[in-house]
Design a protein around this motif. Structure first.
Motif, PDB file in Angstrom:
ATOM      1  N   LYS A   4       0.820  -1.215   0.000  1.00 52.67           N
ATOM      2  CA  LYS A   4       0.000   0.000   0.000  1.00 52.67           C
ATOM      3  C   LYS A   4       0.853   1.264   0.000  1.00 52.67           C
ATOM      4  O   LYS A   4       0.360   2.342  -0.324  1.00 52.67           O
ATOM      5  N   GLY A   5       2.121   1.137   0.357  1.00 56.16           N
ATOM      6  CA  GLY A   5       2.984   2.314   0.391  1.00 56.16           C
ATOM      7  C   GLY A   5       3.574   2.696  -0.944  1.00 56.16           C
ATOM      8  O   GLY A   5       4.221   3.742  -1.068  1.00 56.16           O
ATOM      9  N   TYR A   6       3.378   1.871  -1.982  1.00 58.26           N
ATOM     10  CA  TYR A   6       3.946   2.154  -3.304  1.00 58.26           C
ATOM     11  C   TYR A   6       2.980   3.006  -4.127  1.00 58.26           C
ATOM     12  O   TYR A   6       1.769   2.848  -4.042  1.00 58.26           O
ATOM     13  N   ARG A   7       3.558   3.874  -4.960  1.00 57.76           N
ATOM     14  CA  ARG A   7       2.747   4.772  -5.776  1.00 57.76           C
ATOM     15  C   ARG A   7       2.854   4.489  -7.262  1.00 57.76           C
ATOM     16  O   ARG A   7       2.021   4.945  -8.039  1.00 57.76           O
ATOM     17  N   ALA A   8       3.890   3.764  -7.706  1.00 61.24           N
ATOM     18  CA  ALA A   8       4.092   3.520  -9.140  1.00 61.24           C
ATOM     19  C   ALA A   8       4.579   2.109  -9.426  1.00 61.24           C
ATOM     20  O   ALA A   8       5.083   1.843 -10.514  1.00 61.24           O
ATOM     21  N   LEU A   9       4.427   1.192  -8.478  1.00 61.54           N
ATOM     22  CA  LEU A   9       4.945  -0.168  -8.642  1.00 61.54           C
ATOM     23  C   LEU A   9       4.214  -0.884  -9.767  1.00 61.54           C
ATOM     24  O   LEU A   9       2.989  -0.978  -9.776  1.00 61.54           O
ATOM     25  N   ARG A  10       5.001  -1.397 -10.731  1.00 63.80           N
ATOM     26  CA  ARG A  10       4.428  -2.121 -11.865  1.00 63.80           C
ATOM     27  C   ARG A  10       4.682  -3.614 -11.789  1.00 63.80           C
ATOM     28  O   ARG A  10       3.854  -4.411 -12.216  1.00 63.80           O
TER      29      ARG A  10
END
Length: 327
Positions: free
Chosen positions: A264-270
């Motif tokens: 939940k702390g990631y903003r752009a993880l692909r």
């Protein structure tokens, strides 16, 4: 090939670049023109996988006036080439002749680098730091400010890192290796790194201290972590805009809810890769696990497990077997 001379040399080179090694060998004996172009490509990448291949190369390049050396751009010794004094002597004789070398991969070899050894366009180096080159290797690396990719491993289990060596590589873009060498990289070196993959097999890594030194990272990978969920959370707190995270562990995977909470702390993880034993419950090989992770991180598009790869499509998640040939 009767029409080959009608094409410009640049076009022929483009065509020959798609040929296999055996085909290039055959082209070398067709004509002087085609042979010259094929020879240039044949010796551009030297990938040696046995002691016999290395011995044959030494014989081929033995003449002092040998012109083949100027074609070499990438030199690699595979893991099956044994370490010995003879191999070290051969490397000492060969490497200084590859003036235009751009990539040097020595795998588990740790030669003592001569102070005069220098390549004007070296972009990639992979090797180990052992007792025999603990002084000469840092000096060799610092002479090559053009380096963009560095792979560095310890030569012996339990071997301490360099005590005082500092690496100044201002163009470094990618570091792969043991975490114990990270403190050796000065501030100019870490500033441009975008790809970071470390092994923690030699001991625990202070992830917060290590990651805090780097700028915005696109990829973070770690081998042999003890707690995947905790490591995921630390990476998210320091590098929330990272695009790909790859973690492997020999231990049982953490609770699924803990890993999901960390995402939940990631903003752009692909892409997320969690390589753990396929016998673990709730691994990334399982569709239900993948759906839970994706619900926690809406930007997630690819999940790599131990044996499977899941890719998000318009109609849902699609599973593929992992292509181990690319490992």
């Amino acid at each position: 090939m009767s029409t080959a001379p009608q094409f410009p040399n640049e076009t022929l080179v483009e065509i020959f670049e798609h040929a296999a090694k055996a085909d290039l060998v055959a082209l070398c004996v067709t004509s002087r023109l085609i042979g010259g172009l094929a020879t240039r490509l044949l010796y551009r990448t030297i990938d040696l996988r046995s002691l016999a291949q290395l011995a044959a190369l030494v014989d081929a390049m033995a003449p002092a006036e040998c012109a083949l050396c100027r074609h070499v751009r990438m030199f690699r010794l595979g893991p099956r080439v044994p370490r010995s004094q003879q191999v070290g002597n051969w490397l000492a004789a060969l490497l200084p002749r590859f003036h235009l070398l751009a990539a040097l991969r020595l795998h588990h070899h740790a030669p003592d680098f001569d102070e005069s050894l220098w390549f004007g366009n070296l972009r990639l180096f992979g090797g180990i730091a052992g007792p025999t080159n603990s002084t000469s290797l840092p000096s060799f690396l610092n002479r090559h400010l053009t380096l963009r990719c560095l792979t560095l491993r310890k030569g012996l289990v339990g071997q301490p890192p360099w005590d005082s060596a500092v690496l100044h590589l201002p163009n470094l873009h990618e570091y792969i290796g043991d975490s114990s060498f990270l403190p050796s990289l000065d501030e100019a070196s870490v500033h441009g790194v975008r790809i970071l993959e470390v092994s923690t097999a030699g001991g625990e890594t202070d992830w917060e201290a290590a990651l805090a030194r780097f700028g915005p990272l696109d990829y973070v990978g770690a081998e042999s972590v003890r707690d995947i969920a905790a490591t995921c959370a630390i990476v998210a707190s320091i590098c929330p805009r990272v695009k790909e995270v790859a973690l492997s562990s020999r231990l049982r995977v953490a609770e699924l809810r803990d890993v999901a909470d960390a995402l939940k702390g990631y903003r752009a993880l692909r892409t997320l890769s969690c390589d753990v034993s396929s016998t673990c419950v709730g691994t990334a090989d399982d569709l239900a696990t993948v759906q839970t992770l994706a619900a926690a991180c809406p930007t997630l598009r690819c999940v790599v497990g131990h044996d499977r790869v899941w890719v998000r499509r318009a109609m849902g998640w699609e599973m593929f077997d992992k292509d181990w040939s690319r490992k």
